[in-house]
Design a protein around this motif. Structure first.
Motif, PDB file in Angstrom:
ATOM      1  N   GLN A 113       0.835  -1.207   0.000  1.00 44.02           N
ATOM      2  CA  GLN A 113       0.000   0.000   0.000  1.00 44.02           C
ATOM      3  C   GLN A 113       0.868   1.256   0.000  1.00 44.02           C
ATOM      4  OE1 GLN A 113      -3.169   0.466  -0.499  1.00 44.02           O
ATOM      5  NE2 GLN A 113      -3.028   2.668  -0.221  1.00 44.02           N
ATOM      6  N   ILE A 114       1.938   1.235   0.774  1.00 42.66           N
ATOM      7  CA  ILE A 114       2.855   2.380   0.798  1.00 42.66           C
ATOM      8  C   ILE A 114       3.475   2.573  -0.577  1.00 42.66           C
ATOM      9  CG2 ILE A 114       5.055   3.229   1.723  1.00 42.66           C
ATOM     10  CD1 ILE A 114       4.239   1.806   4.399  1.00 42.66           C
ATOM     11  N   LEU A 115       3.942   1.488  -1.181  1.00 38.81           N
ATOM     12  CA  LEU A 115       4.568   1.582  -2.503  1.00 38.81           C
ATOM     13  C   LEU A 115       3.564   2.047  -3.554  1.00 38.81           C
ATOM     14  CD1 LEU A 115       6.993   1.252  -4.341  1.00 38.81           C
ATOM     15  CD2 LEU A 115       6.443  -1.190  -4.517  1.00 38.81           C
ATOM     16  N   LYS A 116       2.361   1.506  -3.514  1.00 36.90           N
ATOM     17  CA  LYS A 116       1.320   1.893  -4.480  1.00 36.90           C
ATOM     18  C   LYS A 116       0.985   3.375  -4.346  1.00 36.90           C
ATOM     19  CE  LYS A 116      -3.398   0.604  -5.861  1.00 36.90           C
ATOM     20  NZ  LYS A 116      -4.088   1.864  -5.720  1.00 36.90           N
ATOM     21  N   THR A 117       0.806   3.826  -3.127  1.00 32.59           N
ATOM     22  CA  THR A 117       0.482   5.227  -2.873  1.00 32.59           C
ATOM     23  C   THR A 117       1.619   6.135  -3.319  1.00 32.59           C
ATOM     24  OG1 THR A 117      -0.896   4.598  -1.001  1.00 32.59           O
ATOM     25  CG2 THR A 117      -0.156   6.890  -1.083  1.00 32.59           C
ATOM     26  N   ALA A 118       2.837   5.789  -2.931  1.00 30.76           N
ATOM     27  CA  ALA A 118       3.993   6.590  -3.324  1.00 30.76           C
ATOM     28  C   ALA A 118       4.128   6.632  -4.841  1.00 30.76           C
ATOM     29  CB  ALA A 118       5.266   6.027  -2.690  1.00 30.76           C
ATOM     30  N   GLU A 150       1.819   6.369  -7.161  1.00 28.70           N
ATOM     31  CA  GLU A 150       0.809   7.264  -7.737  1.00 28.70           C
ATOM     32  C   GLU A 150       1.194   8.727  -7.549  1.00 28.70           C
ATOM     33  OE1 GLU A 150      -2.741   5.933  -5.760  1.00 28.70           O
ATOM     34  OE2 GLU A 150      -2.846   4.099  -6.967  1.00 28.70           O
ATOM     35  N   LEU A 151       1.662   9.053  -6.358  1.00 32.24           N
ATOM     36  CA  LEU A 151       2.050  10.441  -6.079  1.00 32.24           C
ATOM     37  C   LEU A 151       3.316  10.841  -6.838  1.00 32.24           C
ATOM     38  CD1 LEU A 151       1.311  10.561  -2.252  1.00 32.24           C
ATOM     39  CD2 LEU A 151       0.016  11.691  -4.069  1.00 32.24           C
ATOM     40  N   PHE A 152       4.313   9.975  -6.869  1.00 30.76           N
ATOM     41  CA  PHE A 152       5.538  10.293  -7.599  1.00 30.76           C
ATOM     42  C   PHE A 152       5.248  10.542  -9.075  1.00 30.76           C
ATOM     43  CE2 PHE A 152       8.278   7.602  -4.473  1.00 30.76           C
ATOM     44  CZ  PHE A 152       8.388   8.681  -3.607  1.00 30.76           C
ATOM     45  N   TYR A 153       4.385   9.706  -9.658  1.00 36.29           N
ATOM     46  CA  TYR A 153       4.094   9.845 -11.087  1.00 36.29           C
ATOM     47  C   TYR A 153       3.234  11.075 -11.373  1.00 36.29           C
ATOM     48  CZ  TYR A 153       2.823   8.798 -15.888  1.00 36.29           C
ATOM     49  OH  TYR A 153       2.631   8.892 -17.253  1.00 36.29           O
ATOM     50  N   SER A 154       2.252  11.338 -10.532  1.00 38.02           N
ATOM     51  CA  SER A 154       1.338  12.446 -10.819  1.00 38.02           C
ATOM     52  C   SER A 154       1.879  13.810 -10.393  1.00 38.02           C
ATOM     53  CB  SER A 154      -0.018  12.204 -10.143  1.00 38.02           C
ATOM     54  OG  SER A 154       0.099  12.210  -8.744  1.00 38.02           O
ATOM     55  N   GLN A 155       2.699  13.843  -9.330  1.00 36.28           N
ATOM     56  CA  GLN A 155       3.151  15.130  -8.799  1.00 36.28           C
ATOM     57  C   GLN A 155       4.649  15.375  -8.933  1.00 36.28           C
ATOM     58  OE1 GLN A 155       1.740  15.548  -4.766  1.00 36.28           O
ATOM     59  NE2 GLN A 155      -0.327  14.953  -5.326  1.00 36.28           N
ATOM     60  N   VAL A 215       2.661   9.183   3.663  1.00 34.05           N
ATOM     61  CA  VAL A 215       2.101   8.480   4.825  1.00 34.05           C
ATOM     62  C   VAL A 215       0.644   8.877   5.056  1.00 34.05           C
ATOM     63  CG1 VAL A 215       4.324   8.040   5.922  1.00 34.05           C
ATOM     64  CG2 VAL A 215       3.051  10.073   6.554  1.00 34.05           C
ATOM     65  N   LYS A 216       0.320  10.139   4.816  1.00 32.41           N
ATOM     66  CA  LYS A 216      -1.068  10.582   4.980  1.00 32.41           C
ATOM     67  C   LYS A 216      -1.971   9.866   3.971  1.00 32.41           C
ATOM     68  CE  LYS A 216      -4.057  14.595   5.108  1.00 32.41           C
ATOM     69  NZ  LYS A 216      -4.185  16.034   4.901  1.00 32.41           N
ATOM     70  N   ALA A 217      -1.564   9.848   2.713  1.00 30.77           N
ATOM     71  CA  ALA A 217      -2.385   9.213   1.668  1.00 30.77           C
ATOM     72  C   ALA A 217      -2.469   7.697   1.853  1.00 30.77           C
ATOM     73  CB  ALA A 217      -1.828   9.554   0.289  1.00 30.77           C
ATOM     74  N   ALA A 243      12.346   1.593  -5.377  1.00 30.19           N
ATOM     75  CA  ALA A 243      11.334   0.526  -5.408  1.00 30.19           C
ATOM     76  C   ALA A 243      10.218   0.882  -6.391  1.00 30.19           C
ATOM     77  CB  ALA A 243      10.775   0.294  -4.007  1.00 30.19           C
ATOM     78  N   TYR A 244       9.805   2.142  -6.398  1.00 30.02           N
ATOM     79  CA  TYR A 244       8.782   2.624  -7.342  1.00 30.02           C
ATOM     80  C   TYR A 244       9.239   2.414  -8.781  1.00 30.02           C
ATOM     81  CZ  TYR A 244       7.250   6.583 -10.322  1.00 30.02           C
ATOM     82  OH  TYR A 244       6.857   7.389 -11.375  1.00 30.02           O
ATOM     83  N   LEU A 245      10.457   2.823  -9.084  1.00 27.33           N
ATOM     84  CA  LEU A 245      10.951   2.695 -10.461  1.00 27.33           C
ATOM     85  C   LEU A 245      11.137   1.237 -10.869  1.00 27.33           C
ATOM     86  CD1 LEU A 245      13.481   5.666 -10.517  1.00 27.33           C
ATOM     87  CD2 LEU A 245      11.263   5.532 -11.708  1.00 27.33           C
ATOM     88  N   ARG A 246      11.628   0.426  -9.972  1.00 29.00           N
ATOM     89  CA  ARG A 246      11.805  -1.001 -10.299  1.00 29.00           C
ATOM     90  C   ARG A 246      10.445  -1.673 -10.538  1.00 29.00           C
ATOM     91  NH1 ARG A 246      16.906  -1.771 -10.746  1.00 29.00           N
ATOM     92  NH2 ARG A 246      18.436  -1.099  -9.233  1.00 29.00           N
TER      93      ARG A 246
END
Length: 194
Positions: free
Chosen positions: A8-13, A15-20, A31-33, A54-57
């Motif tokens: 869940q942390i990786l999924k949330t991060a 989404e945020l890294f890609y969109s923002q 952590v909030k999201a 981890a997000y990029l991999r």
């Protein structure tokens, strides 16, 4: 539960890294999201850099699987697969959530070549060029590595153009140029080796 929270942390991060953007996305926002705490995030990812890697991999694995399946579904002959690269990317660019290439974006945010984030991004494009070169070899193209480099440049250029201006039709232009290069390579044109 532990595995689910880490995911869940990786999924949330992701989404945020890609969109923002990576640098624009702070750990507090993640952590909030994700509905967790910093302590929990750092338990699974000791630093933000670890989370970014981890997000990029994960993006590499997910995108590559999706992309290759899309190409394989569209074409059987390697020449047609080379052209289909641009059709698949063109459709991806039309999605509302399109924000460019995660790897191009990451390398722009971390431009130093020795930075781990930059290196992971460069690895993705090395593998992508390798995939194109294998298709080119299968199609009996002259100078498959040179053709792969040329097509990868068209691919990346179209993505950046579309990111800068939506509905730019850059992918249409890139596809047309790709077909010329592919056909020349299949005829053994010597200029493609440069």
């Amino acid at each position: 539960m532990t595995r689910n929270l880490k995911e869940q942390i990786l999924k949330t991060a992701s989404e945020l890294f890609y969109s923002q953007g990576i640098k624009a996305t702070g750990v507090d926002a993640i952590v909030k999201a994700a509905g967790t705490t910093k302590m929990t995030l750092y338990k699974y990812y000791p630093s933000k850099e670890d989370l970014v890697i981890a997000y990029l991999r994960r993006r590499d694995v997910d995108f590559t699987q999706w992309f290759v399946a899309q190409i394989d579904d569209r074409a059987a002959h390697p020449r047609d697969k080379l052209v289909a690269i641009f059709d698949v990317i063109g459709e991806w660019m039309q999605k509302p959530e399109f924000r460019g290439c995660a790897f191009i974006n990451a390398s722009a945010e971390f431009p130093l070549e020795d930075n781990p984030v930059h290196r992971v991004s460069a690895e993705f494009y090395d593998k992508f060029r390798g995939y194109i070169a294998e298709l080119a070899r299968s199609a009996d193209a002259a100078h498959p590595d040179a053709l792969a480099q040329q097509l990868a440049l068209l691919f990346a250029g179209a993505i950046v153009s579309e990111q800068m201006k939506q509905n730019s039709d850059a992918i249409v232009t890139a596809r047309a140029a790709a077909e010329i290069l592919i056909d020349l390579a299949l005829r053994g044109h010597p200029e493609l080796s440069r």
